[in-house]
Design a protein around this motif. Structure first.
Motif, PDB file in Angstrom:
ATOM      1  N   GLN A 296       0.865  -1.174   0.000  1.00 58.51           N
ATOM      2  CA  GLN A 296       0.000   0.000   0.000  1.00 58.51           C
ATOM      3  C   GLN A 296       0.906   1.229   0.000  1.00 58.51           C
ATOM      4  O   GLN A 296       1.699   1.429   0.878  1.00 58.51           O
ATOM      5  N   GLY A 297       0.801   1.989  -1.014  1.00 54.96           N
ATOM      6  CA  GLY A 297       1.650   3.164  -1.135  1.00 54.96           C
ATOM      7  C   GLY A 297       0.816   4.426  -1.078  1.00 54.96           C
ATOM      8  O   GLY A 297      -0.405   4.400  -1.066  1.00 54.96           O
ATOM      9  N   SER A 298       1.514   5.514  -1.004  1.00 57.69           N
ATOM     10  CA  SER A 298       0.802   6.784  -1.059  1.00 57.69           C
ATOM     11  C   SER A 298       0.825   7.247  -2.511  1.00 57.69           C
ATOM     12  O   SER A 298       1.803   7.048  -3.229  1.00 57.69           O
ATOM     13  N   TYR A 299      -0.242   7.798  -2.922  1.00 58.21           N
ATOM     14  CA  TYR A 299      -0.256   8.264  -4.301  1.00 58.21           C
ATOM     15  C   TYR A 299      -0.026   9.761  -4.303  1.00 58.21           C
ATOM     16  O   TYR A 299      -0.449  10.493  -3.424  1.00 58.21           O
ATOM     17  N   LEU A 300       0.694  10.205  -5.275  1.00 54.65           N
ATOM     18  CA  LEU A 300       1.088  11.606  -5.367  1.00 54.65           C
ATOM     19  C   LEU A 300       0.242  12.305  -6.413  1.00 54.65           C
ATOM     20  O   LEU A 300      -0.004  11.775  -7.486  1.00 54.65           O
ATOM     21  N   THR A 301      -0.169  13.512  -6.071  1.00 52.57           N
ATOM     22  CA  THR A 301      -0.856  14.349  -7.042  1.00 52.57           C
ATOM     23  C   THR A 301      -0.049  15.628  -7.201  1.00 52.57           C
ATOM     24  O   THR A 301       0.667  16.056  -6.293  1.00 52.57           O
TER      25      THR A 301
END
Length: 89
Positions: free
Chosen positions: A60-65
């Motif tokens: 589970q990763g963090s998604y970047l915007t």
């Protein structure tokens, strides 16, 4: 008109349509085989779900915007000036 239809008996006379005789006790073995196959399918599906769950938990990763963050709705308070310090005794 009803005399034109041939008589259909409940016992088919063709050899390949008759039910093959099964030896005694063989039906219990068939039931056991079916139960084992169903159990193995259930355990396989359960194992696949556990493996997928572990994979998703570890990856589970963090998604970047690249959007600008929304400004805060609350106004920011400015720190008090140094020359107007008050001391309460």
């Amino acid at each position: 008109m009803e005399g034109d239809r041939p008589h259909l008996s409940s016992d088919p006379t063709t050899p390949y349509l008759r039910k093959a005789p099964t030896p005694p006790g063989h039906e219990d073995a068939d039931t056991a085989v079916i139960a084992v196959v169903i159990t193995l399918v259930f355990l396989t599906l359960l194992t696949v779900l556990v493996v997928i769950g572990i994979y998703l938990y570890r990856n589970q990763g963090s998604y970047l915007t690249y959007e600008q963050p929304e400004p805060d709705a609350t106004p920011r308070e400015e720190p008090p000036a140094k020359d107007k310090e008050e001391y309460f005794i």
